[in-house]
Design an enzyme around this catalytic site. Sequence first.
Site, PDB file in Angstrom:
ATOM      1  N   HIS A 122       0.864  -1.189   0.000  1.00  0.00           N
ATOM      2  CA  HIS A 122       0.000   0.000   0.000  1.00  0.00           C
ATOM      3  C   HIS A 122       0.896   1.232   0.000  1.00  0.00           C
ATOM      4  CE1 HIS A 122      -3.401   2.632   0.843  1.00  0.00           C
ATOM      5  NE2 HIS A 122      -2.564   3.288   1.638  1.00  0.00           N
ATOM      6  N   ASP A 128     -15.889   0.665   6.305  1.00  0.00           N
ATOM      7  CA  ASP A 128     -14.981   1.737   5.879  1.00  0.00           C
ATOM      8  C   ASP A 128     -15.667   2.696   4.921  1.00  0.00           C
ATOM      9  OD1 ASP A 128     -12.336   3.018   5.717  1.00  0.00           O
ATOM     10  OD2 ASP A 128     -12.435   2.407   3.623  1.00  0.00           O
ATOM     11  N   ARG A 187     -16.087  10.723   7.564  1.00  0.00           N
ATOM     12  CA  ARG A 187     -14.826  11.405   7.916  1.00  0.00           C
ATOM     13  C   ARG A 187     -14.635  12.611   7.008  1.00  0.00           C
ATOM     14  NH1 ARG A 187     -10.579   6.987   7.083  1.00  0.00           N
ATOM     15  NH2 ARG A 187      -9.073   8.642   7.451  1.00  0.00           N
ATOM     16  N   SER A 239      -8.702   2.342   8.409  1.00  0.00           N
ATOM     17  CA  SER A 239      -9.214   2.323   7.044  1.00  0.00           C
ATOM     18  C   SER A 239      -8.287   1.529   6.117  1.00  0.00           C
ATOM     19  CB  SER A 239      -9.355   3.778   6.574  1.00  0.00           C
ATOM     20  OG  SER A 239      -9.637   3.837   5.208  1.00  0.00           O
ATOM     21  N   LYS A 287      -8.679  -2.982   5.100  1.00  0.00           N
ATOM     22  CA  LYS A 287      -8.865  -3.451   3.722  1.00  0.00           C
ATOM     23  C   LYS A 287      -7.778  -4.448   3.339  1.00  0.00           C
ATOM     24  CE  LYS A 287      -9.563   0.906   2.699  1.00  0.00           C
ATOM     25  NZ  LYS A 287      -9.816   2.234   2.184  1.00  0.00           N
TER      26      LYS A 287
END
Length: 452
Positions: free
Chosen positions: A84, A163, A170, A185, A189
């Site tokens: 990520h 999420d 948010r 978050s 995932k």
Amino acid sequence: MLSIPDLIKKKRDGGVLTDEQVTTFIRAVTDKTIQDCQTGAMLMAIWQKGMVVKETETLTREMMKSGEVMSWPKEWAGLMVDKHSTGGVGDKVSLVLAPALAACGCKVPMISGRGLAHTGGTLDKLESIPGFTIQQSTAQIQKILGSVGCCIVGQTERLVPADRVLYALRDATSTVDSLPLITGSIISKKGAESLNALVLDVKFGRAALYKDLDSAKELAQSMVNVGNGLGMRTGAVLSCMDATIGRCVGNSLEVIESLETLKGKGPEDLMELVITLGGMLLMMTDLVSNLSEGRKKISDAVTGGAALSKFQAMMEVQGVAKDVAQSLCSPNTDYHRVLRKAAHQTELTTPADGVVVDVDGLVLAEILHKLGAGRSMVGEPVNHSVGAELLVSLGQKVKKGVPWMRLHYEDPAPTPDQIQRLQNALSLGTDKNKPTQQKQTLVKEVLLPQNK
Ligand code: URA
């Protein structure tokens, strides 16, 4: 059991929520038995008071469990990996890293995102390839991993529904930039992908979401702690995001640069990131015994062509016509026979003799965004052909009047003010050794799981 208003009060007053209380909150969000105003109030309380590691871990686990948690065949145990990135400019690492890891024997169910603010999105880049289909069901993902070893896809509807609700609220309540909420978050995932190892590319610098190294490091440490707590070996690199990664920015131009990299002709900084992140994953999955072995294996997969073959196969199984995929992966191909070229190009020239000491990646990204390379609202289309190619490298000596950037644009055309801002993004110096070079310090720090 505390009521939702009592839970909000406890967090508002700085209390630490128990596992059961965090679970109650996330279940209520998932089942929609909580009012949006209550969720918003809890998000603000979390934003203000923070969460301890244990609370963040429970939040993340409960978010992960709010939807489908993928499961994989037994024989893939130990091989499931992903990466990520917190978002960059010209960040095309995924396009090279996923097939390189597959070529090294990993299974890579890479779930990627779209462009956010000025940062680019892997899915937008891939959609500039005609036919590339990012929406794949879990069953299709498993089939692709079985035949190719990697896929790059969008999030499925069933993954981490909590999420989706929290992220929208948010955004509406100015609580996006909260360490536990970002950690929850992102890691929920990745946890739902049932990975064995995860590597995080946490960026700092003027074109990153977090500008300074210390706050980026705090986020990296939080995600590393929680990822490991959920049972994924999780490591992180802190990488500088001041200039661009590589020389191309913009969706189809970045696909071209990725393909060139997969053909062994990539820029050094992009290769450095791919090799570092990939080497860490190979080490964390025990496919190699140390980082330098992992780095070499990834480097060989890219320079030897094995990763390119994987990328070609991935394109084909994700909807690209065979002859199109083949043409993109052939040596000396004319990429623009397949990838649409912008109707107009203009070159900016250097204003003086000197050494290139800096190119401001944020200015470049913001202007390209305005010219259509990015979107301002969810669901808006992007113009894949808009982008820029840097024609010089940091540290390079240049003469006055040589082209340093080629801008690809359509409608709208750049305004004189935008051209001036782009021109000002280039800094020329006289000292070749001036220490502003991003490339020398691209990967600033590496965080590894404690058992590695
Ligand atoms: N990306 C995510 O998916 N979530 C965040 O909170 C930030 C970036």
